[in-house]
Design an enzyme around this catalytic site. Structure first.
Site, PDB file in Angstrom:
ATOM      1  N   SER A 120       0.852  -1.182   0.000  1.00 59.42           N
ATOM      2  CA  SER A 120       0.000   0.000   0.000  1.00 59.42           C
ATOM      3  C   SER A 120       0.889   1.234   0.000  1.00 59.42           C
ATOM      4  CB  SER A 120      -0.951  -0.025   1.209  1.00 59.42           C
ATOM      5  OG  SER A 120      -1.879   1.042   1.127  1.00 59.42           O
ATOM      6  N   THR A 121       0.795   2.094   1.003  1.00 58.52           N
ATOM      7  CA  THR A 121       1.546   3.349   1.016  1.00 58.52           C
ATOM      8  C   THR A 121       3.048   3.084   0.891  1.00 58.52           C
ATOM      9  OG1 THR A 121      -0.133   4.224   2.510  1.00 58.52           O
ATOM     10  CG2 THR A 121       1.891   5.501   2.263  1.00 58.52           C
ATOM     11  N   HIS A 180      -2.549  -1.113  -3.412  1.00 57.78           N
ATOM     12  CA  HIS A 180      -3.699  -0.231  -3.256  1.00 57.78           C
ATOM     13  C   HIS A 180      -3.532   0.988  -4.157  1.00 57.78           C
ATOM     14  CE1 HIS A 180      -4.318  -1.877   1.109  1.00 57.78           C
ATOM     15  NE2 HIS A 180      -4.763  -2.712   0.186  1.00 57.78           N
ATOM     16  N   MET A 204      -0.073   0.971   5.182  1.00 59.90           N
ATOM     17  CA  MET A 204      -0.808   1.230   6.414  1.00 59.90           C
ATOM     18  C   MET A 204      -1.941   0.237   6.568  1.00 59.90           C
ATOM     19  SD  MET A 204      -0.775   3.285   8.965  1.00 59.90           S
ATOM     20  CE  MET A 204      -1.838   3.668  10.376  1.00 59.90           C
ATOM     21  N   ASP A 222      -4.561  -4.955   5.916  1.00 60.35           N
ATOM     22  CA  ASP A 222      -5.054  -5.694   4.754  1.00 60.35           C
ATOM     23  C   ASP A 222      -4.055  -6.773   4.339  1.00 60.35           C
ATOM     24  OD1 ASP A 222      -6.776  -6.329   2.622  1.00 60.35           O
ATOM     25  OD2 ASP A 222      -5.654  -5.053   1.249  1.00 60.35           O
TER      26      ASP A 222
END
Length: 384
Positions: free
Chosen positions: A198-199, A224, A317, A320
């Site tokens: 993600s991030t 993401h 973050m 997930d």
């Protein structure tokens, strides 16, 4: 109560500046301490207000947003959330911004900006909160490789305890010198590399894929990312890597030497068709509030690939994919998490470690080699 997150908004649109200021100031944990219409004006405000986070428009007068970002990350590293338009050119520019050190981005609508930004308010403030906790680094030469950390001790910031049982580590991982080229294997392998991020993940994924040889096992990836950006992300990686990279398409065969990226706004999973693995791309609901979701991909990998999977959890973050990575681990997959020091945000790897689904924790720069060593050690398994 902890100190509020100080935010500076840089955007050439007075309307966007006003809307973002209103959205930020409505939050109990953040405050907009200044706005600027261009990077030149922003420099003085940033010096005076010392913000925790900057929101930065990509396209602005007087100085290009990317040029300003590059200077900022070189001279005064500060967490930046880019504000980008939902266009192909906007996607390309945003990916370049992430390369330069931006933590994340918000895709603003091309029309209906006022209503669109209000609808994105929750997303905007969440990304600002994440950015405020992110590890941003000055853009300098990369450091020397770091010794890998066993999963059992990664959460405590120490090395494995001496004596007694310890969590396994990657055999032959580099321990202070630059790692040699990754071992090469034949095309006929059933192993599949499964990556969630993600991030900060776009750069982490790029670093891993660029190290893989052209005959590496197939790679399936969930990052993401919203619709409109994953196609540009895949094309950019395809131009840089020895393996072929593309958005996943429903029903296509998953082949060695190829990487498949979950399309933004869709769910991506792996299924078996006879002796082959195939991609499943559908419009099923969000999982853990994400679409695509790492949980969806990793759960399918646990079920379909079992011990033929190598799972990799990268920076991001939240949680997930953590539960599904434990399912992969329990199904016999070998699992790797990125270490805290090299993560932009240590949330997803940390949660996967806490769930008991990680075999080894490694710095980003060692993950590609560890993957290929694991594949080579497992031997070549021929497909029909």
């Amino acid at each position: 109560m902890s100190q509020k997150i100080k935010v500076v908004v840089v955007d050439d649109s007075a309307l966007v500046r006003s809307l973002l200021t209103e959205i930020i100031n409505k939050q109990p944990d953040m405050v907009c301490v200044g706005t600027a219409s261009d990077p030149l004006a922003a420099r003085e405000i940033i010096r005076e207000r010392n913000p925790d986070v900057i929101t930065l428009d990509v396209e602005m007068p007087k100085m290009d947003g990317l040029e300003f970002l590059a200077r900022l990350m070189r001279l005064r590293p500060t967490p930046v959330v880019m504000v980008s338009t939902l266009t192909e050119q906007g996607a390309e520019t945003t990916l370049r911004a992430l390369e330069l050190g931006a933590v994340d981005f918000v895709a603003k609508p091309r029309i209906g900006v006022a209503s669109g930004l209000q609808q994105l308010a929750d997303d905007i403030v969440e990304k600002i909160r994440i950015a405020a906790r992110a590890h941003v680094r000055r853009h300098v030469a990369p450091p020397a490789p770091v010794t890998p950390v066993p999963a059992a001790s990664a959460l405590h910031g120490g090395s494995a305890p001496s004596g007694g049982a310890t969590s396994p580590t990657v055999a032959g991982a580099a321990t202070g010198a630059a790692a040699p080229a990754a071992p090469r294997i034949g095309l006929s392998t059933e192993k599949v590399i499964c990556i969630g991020a993600s991030t900060g993940g776009t750069e982490a994924i790029k670093e891993i894929l660029m190290e893989l040889p052209s005959d590496a096992p197939a790679v399936v990836i969930t990052q993401h990312m919203p619709p409109g950006f994953t196609a540009s992300f895949a094309a950019r990686l395809d131009s840089l890597c020895r393996i072929r990279v593309a958005e996943a398409r429903d029903g296509e065969r998953i082949l060695p030497g190829h990487a498949y990226i979950a399309p933004g706004g869709k769910q991506f999973s792996v299924a078996r068709s006879g002796s082959n693995y195939v991609a499943v791309v559908d419009d099923s609901p969000p999982v853990n509030r994400h679409k695509p979701s790492v949980e969806v991909l990793f759960r399918s990998c646990a079920r379909v690939l079992g011990p033929n999977a190598i799972g990799v959890m990268l920076t991001g973050m939240g949680a997930d994919g953590a539960t599904a990575m434990k399912e992969m681990h329990d199904a016999g997959a070998y699992t790797i998490a990125q270490d805290e020091a090299s993560c932009v945000v240590f949330g997803m790897p940390k949660m996967a470690i806490q769930a008991g689904g990680v075999d080894v924790v490694l710095p980003l720069k060692q993950i590609a080699r560890a993957i290929m060593e694991r594949v080579a050690a497992s031997g070549i398994r021929h497909r029909i």
